[in-house]
Design an enzyme around this catalytic site. Structure first.
Site, mmCIF file in Angstrom:
data_model
loop_
_atom_site.group_PDB
_atom_site.id
_atom_site.type_symbol
_atom_site.label_atom_id
_atom_site.label_comp_id
_atom_site.label_asym_id
_atom_site.label_seq_id
_atom_site.Cartn_x
_atom_site.Cartn_y
_atom_site.Cartn_z
ATOM 1 C CB ALA A 1 -0.636 19.213 -15.267
ATOM 2 C CB CYS B 1 -4.893 8.358 1.234
ATOM 3 S SG CYS B 1 -6.435 7.445 1.937
ATOM 4 C CE LYS C 1 -3.414 2.875 0.037
ATOM 5 N NZ LYS C 1 -4.658 2.927 1.117
#
Length: 445
Positions: free
Chosen positions: A255, A263, A207
């Protein structure tokens, strides 16, 4: 199967409801009484598409219930730990107090053979530390990291692109845990989802590494945006061109303001901190620049507004469209959009903010900002319009009609999500991160 989900925030609530949808008998546990009461009524305390309907179905079957009482976990075979791991105040490292508290509260109800499965994003080594903390209960610890995207969390839980099992070392225990997790996810596996079974440390790192790679890809194209602005090039056309390379791919090469939420920012910082603790800090020094590039985009968006308004935003009315860190979410944690709105206000602009879902969460964080319920209210007599979250509500705006409502037709496209040609044709001065002041001629095809 009978199972427990500890922590009923974003991850835990979605996981609990999804496991009930798969046919399991699930009890969700959290110390927050208000949150539990809301979930028990089928009302999630955050916005996630499809979750209210999923909760209603699961609650109606009787397979899902919510409580603050850990005793309700007694007798369940599997206990998922899905609590938050926020960034420590004044440090980069993850704060594991909620993980430890969950383990300590769960320990008295565990019996030999119970399986405790971590889903929270944690520093590598946490699983073994948790196993040591639960030593004496007879329970076994495994790790099964989540890979949810806000706005797609239910799909990502029920139909993930992979399942990762971090299994214990002892062969018999390893086989038993693998068989138990295969039973938990039997329907998902039957649909063809691949399973990666590995050791505890690798599962934890999967993760962290995935988030670090994604953050790096986003910051890479934003670094290219800085170069494009200096050179007079167009970053969207650059991204299209390099995205055709199968080794690179076009996804997440958009962009703009950069990443935020609960997170990626805190996870890459925690990854750097843990690498330092392990003596491998030099391996991740590049993530510091990834983080810095990401943060610079916010200041650059403010610069664009100031440049477009003649060098100052003082006293100018600016409509900010979008506050959540991404569309289809009400999450404003570390939101680039909300940060830009606050910066503009600090520099003396009169800022009117709109978002389809995130106004209340934004108001709790920045009560000093002004919020309106409709796009029309936000843009009325505005000197500039800034689109900072790529909600479809904003993508689909008619620039011709909108031009009639503003004081000056100036738009700052903070997510490169608008049709620049259409807006320019409607008379707008269009500015965006990583793109030239005027359309390139000839256009890249």
């Amino acid at each position: 199967m009978r199972m427990t989900v500890i922590g009923c925030g974003y991850l835990g609530a979605v996981h609990a409801a999804s496991m009930a949808e798969l046919g399991h008998d699930v009890v969700g546990i959290d110390v927050d009484e208000a949150k539990i009461a809301a979930l028990a009524s089928g009302l999630p305390p955050f916005f996630e598409p499809g979750l209210p309907e999923l909760l209603d179905r699961a609650l109606a079957t009787g397979r899902l219930r919510f409580t603050t009482d850990y005793a309700e976990a007694r007798g369940n075979a599997v206990h998922f730990v899905a609590v938050g791991t926020p960034q420590q105040p004044g440090a980069l490292a993850a704060d594991l107090k909620y993980v430890h508290a969950a383990a300590d509260a769960l320990a008295p109800v565990l019996t030999p053979g119970d399986l405790v499965v971590g889903k929270s994003t944690v520093p590598v080594g946490t699983a073994r530390a948790l196993a040591a903390r639960l030593e004496g209960t007879g329970a076994v610890v495994a790790w099964n990291p989540e890979f949810l995207r806000e706005g797609f969390a239910i799909e990502d839980t029920l139909h993930p692109d992979r399942l990762v099992y971090g299994l214990p070392d002892e062969p018999d225990s390893r086989d038993l845990v693998r068989a138990t997790l295969d039973e938990v996810y039997a329907a998902t596996i039957a649909d063809g989802t691949p399973v990666v079974a590995t050791d505890l440390e690798t599962a934890e790192l999967v993760k962290s590494a995935a988030n670090a790679f994604l953050a790096t890809k986003i910051s890479f194209i934003n670094a290219m945006a800085e170069v494009c602005e200096a050179a007079g090039a167009d970053v969207t056309q650059l991204a299209d061109a390099i995205g055709h390379d199968a080794r690179i791919g076009r996804r997440f090469l958009n962009a703009g303001l950069g990443f935020g939420g609960g997170c990626l920012p805190k996870d890459i910082r925690a990854f750097m901190a843990r690498a330092g603790e392990l003596g491998a800090d030099q391996a991740l020094t590049f993530l510091r620049e990834v983080d810095q590039i990401n943060m610079r985009r916010r200041s650059r968006a403010v610069d664009l507004a100031r440049e477009a308004l003649g060098g100052s935003v003082l006293g100018r009315k600016i409509a900010v469209l979008g506050l959540a860190f991404k569309p289809d979410s009400d999450d404003v944690r570390d939101s680039p959009a909300l940060n830009v709105a606050a910066q503009l206000a600090l520099q003396g602009a009169s800022v009117l903010c709109h978002d389809p879902r995130a106004i209340e969460n934004s108001r709790r964080r920045f009560p000093e900002l002004s919020y309106v319920a409709t796009i029309a209210e936000a843009v009325r007599d505005a000197d500039a319009v800034m689109v900072l979250t790529e909600w479809n509500d904003y993508r689909e705006l008619d620039p011709v009609l909108l031009a009639e409502q503003v004081a000056q037709p100036i738009v700052i496209d903070g997510r490169n999500c608008l049709d620049s040609a259409a807006w320019r044709a409607a008379g707008w001065r269009y500015r965006a991160l990583g793109r030239p002041r005027e359309a390139l001629v000839p256009a890249f095809a």
